[in-house]
Design an enzyme around this catalytic site. Sequence first.
Site, PDB file in Angstrom:
ATOM      1  N   ARG A  51     -83.791  -0.854 -70.073  1.00  0.00           N
ATOM      2  CA  ARG A  51     -82.710  -1.053 -69.079  1.00  0.00           C
ATOM      3  C   ARG A  51     -81.870  -2.262 -69.487  1.00  0.00           C
ATOM      4  NH1 ARG A  51     -83.957  -3.849 -65.025  1.00  0.00           N
ATOM      5  NH2 ARG A  51     -85.890  -2.769 -64.479  1.00  0.00           N
ATOM      6  N   TYR A 103     -58.361   9.627 -60.018  1.00  0.00           N
ATOM      7  CA  TYR A 103     -59.460  10.595 -59.956  1.00  0.00           C
ATOM      8  C   TYR A 103     -60.094  10.562 -58.556  1.00  0.00           C
ATOM      9  CZ  TYR A 103     -64.042  12.638 -60.666  1.00  0.00           C
ATOM     10  OH  TYR A 103     -65.178  13.383 -60.534  1.00  0.00           O
ATOM     11  N   ASP A 175     -58.329   2.030 -66.159  1.00  0.00           N
ATOM     12  CA  ASP A 175     -59.094   3.228 -66.492  1.00  0.00           C
ATOM     13  C   ASP A 175     -58.312   3.934 -67.599  1.00  0.00           C
ATOM     14  OD1 ASP A 175     -60.138   5.799 -66.676  1.00  0.00           O
ATOM     15  OD2 ASP A 175     -60.610   5.938 -64.541  1.00  0.00           O
ATOM     16  N   LYS A 200     -65.286  12.273 -71.291  1.00  0.00           N
ATOM     17  CA  LYS A 200     -64.065  13.013 -71.651  1.00  0.00           C
ATOM     18  C   LYS A 200     -63.775  12.894 -73.144  1.00  0.00           C
ATOM     19  CE  LYS A 200     -63.975  13.247 -67.165  1.00  0.00           C
ATOM     20  NZ  LYS A 200     -65.128  13.903 -66.602  1.00  0.00           N
TER      21      LYS A 200
HETATM   22  O1  P1T Z   1     -67.343  11.965 -64.367  1.00  0.00           O
HETATM   23  P1  P1T Z   1     -67.602  10.535 -64.759  1.00  0.00           P
HETATM   24  O2  P1T Z   1     -68.036  10.353 -66.156  1.00  0.00           O
HETATM   25  O3  P1T Z   1     -68.451   9.812 -63.775  1.00  0.00           O
HETATM   26  O4  P1T Z   1     -66.154   9.803 -64.739  1.00  0.00           O
HETATM   27  C1  P1T Z   1     -65.407   9.625 -63.583  1.00  0.00           C
HETATM   28  C2  P1T Z   1     -63.936   9.541 -63.921  1.00  0.00           C
HETATM   29  C3  P1T Z   1     -63.313   8.315 -63.964  1.00  0.00           C
HETATM   30  N1  P1T Z   1     -61.996   8.190 -64.275  1.00  0.00           N
HETATM   31  C4  P1T Z   1     -61.251   9.266 -64.562  1.00  0.00           C
HETATM   32  C5  P1T Z   1     -59.808   9.097 -64.900  1.00  0.00           C
HETATM   33  C6  P1T Z   1     -61.818  10.544 -64.539  1.00  0.00           C
HETATM   34  O5  P1T Z   1     -61.037  11.586 -64.840  1.00  0.00           O
HETATM   35  C7  P1T Z   1     -63.194  10.696 -64.205  1.00  0.00           C
HETATM   36  C8  P1T Z   1     -63.839  12.025 -64.118  1.00  0.00           C
HETATM   37  N2  P1T Z   1     -62.940  13.081 -63.988  1.00  0.00           N
HETATM   38  C9  P1T Z   1     -63.269  14.405 -63.877  1.00  0.00           C
HETATM   39  C10 P1T Z   1     -64.517  14.870 -63.844  1.00  0.00           C
HETATM   40  C11 P1T Z   1     -62.104  15.309 -63.781  1.00  0.00           C
HETATM   41  O6  P1T Z   1     -62.254  16.545 -63.979  1.00  0.00           O
HETATM   42  O7  P1T Z   1     -61.007  14.820 -63.518  1.00  0.00           O
END
Ligand code: P1T
Length: 384
Positions: A51, A103, A175, A200
Amino acid sequence: MKKKELKFNSLTIHGGQSFEETTGAVMPPIFQTSTYAQTSPGVHKGYAYSRSANPTRHALERSIASLEGVDYGLAFGSGLAAIDAVIKLLQPGDELISTNDLYGGTYRLFTQIFEKYGIKFHFVPMGQAQDVTQYINAHTKLIWVETPTNPMMNIIDIKAMSALAKNAKALLVVDNTFATPYLQKPVELGADIVMHSATKYLGGHSDVLLGCLAVKDKEVADQLYFIQNSSGAVCGPMDAFLTLRGIKTLHVRMARHCENAKAVANFLRHHAKVEAVYWPGFEDHPNHAIAKAQMKDYGGMVSFRVKGDRLEDAVKVLANLKLITLAESLGGVESLAGHPVTMTHASIPKAEREKTGVTDGLIRLSVGIEDEADLLKDLEQALK
Ligand code: P1T
């Protein structure tokens, strides 16, 4: 040659990386271990418990730091876990100003988890930096920027937001999920922390869930490391390995995502069944000039509204797609289509999301790296 002098396309492969010491393994081994032998209490080789630190995760953390041009990187179990860690820097009574187009999961985390701990969130349009000034006060501790925004592809001027944050002695967090460091380097433009859903484009193959932070200053990085270790939302070594492997082709994939998205945006723009297309590469996009100045290209995401803006028409188009898959997420090599109102942005109240243009007829495309002609053919037949 010093690693710091490498160009971006070499940094994706070599940044923060070196051969594994004991075996010379070129790829970082997956250190699938929770703990490490100690020769005497507290005497170990830098790793005591996974961790706190894990060599595979470290390799990824060094890579992301090098790509964003900073000294500190941190990796988490998801993008939202990374965001959660950032907000834990704040205290009850602190205020955060966020873009109102973001998001849906980030909005949900802010409003449904952190508001109850006494943090106040202002969701405001950030297309014009001067519109944000009125929300700044003595309690403002953080400005949250997503650019390009999800899903409306708005562009926020990072330099201008950095000037506002500095004046307010607040942190600027960007972000950078949609742009990636291949297209946009927020720290060079004044950001203090860069956040990624590495799920992504960084991972790039829709096979891993992971989040990262790249942090400019040691003091902030130390606080975030304390939160990472104390809250424990770290990623596992296998996921760190997969993300590192994805990063090695980031530059090649992104160039192709950008090319294909441009073709898709132009195709949709001239289609009779399409009412509007949102892509920052259009010269008449409201912040095209800022996109051009702060990004190398315009990315792989395109949103559009079907003519008439009706839910049933959007659903019909989505159901008709054959090559492009209807699914949450984005940034993988394969093209995905999503319906923000019922999928990624369903947790944002209707009145709130409609203010930003997230309406029933909106479709979001994550344009993959397939052959452009096949993608256009699929869209053409689905719109018919
Ligand atoms: O899904 P995660 O890895 O927890 O990430 C969250 C997140 C944060 N910031 C942005 C700009 C994002 O697009 C996302 C996650 N987005 C999707 C799952 C989506 O389909 O838009």
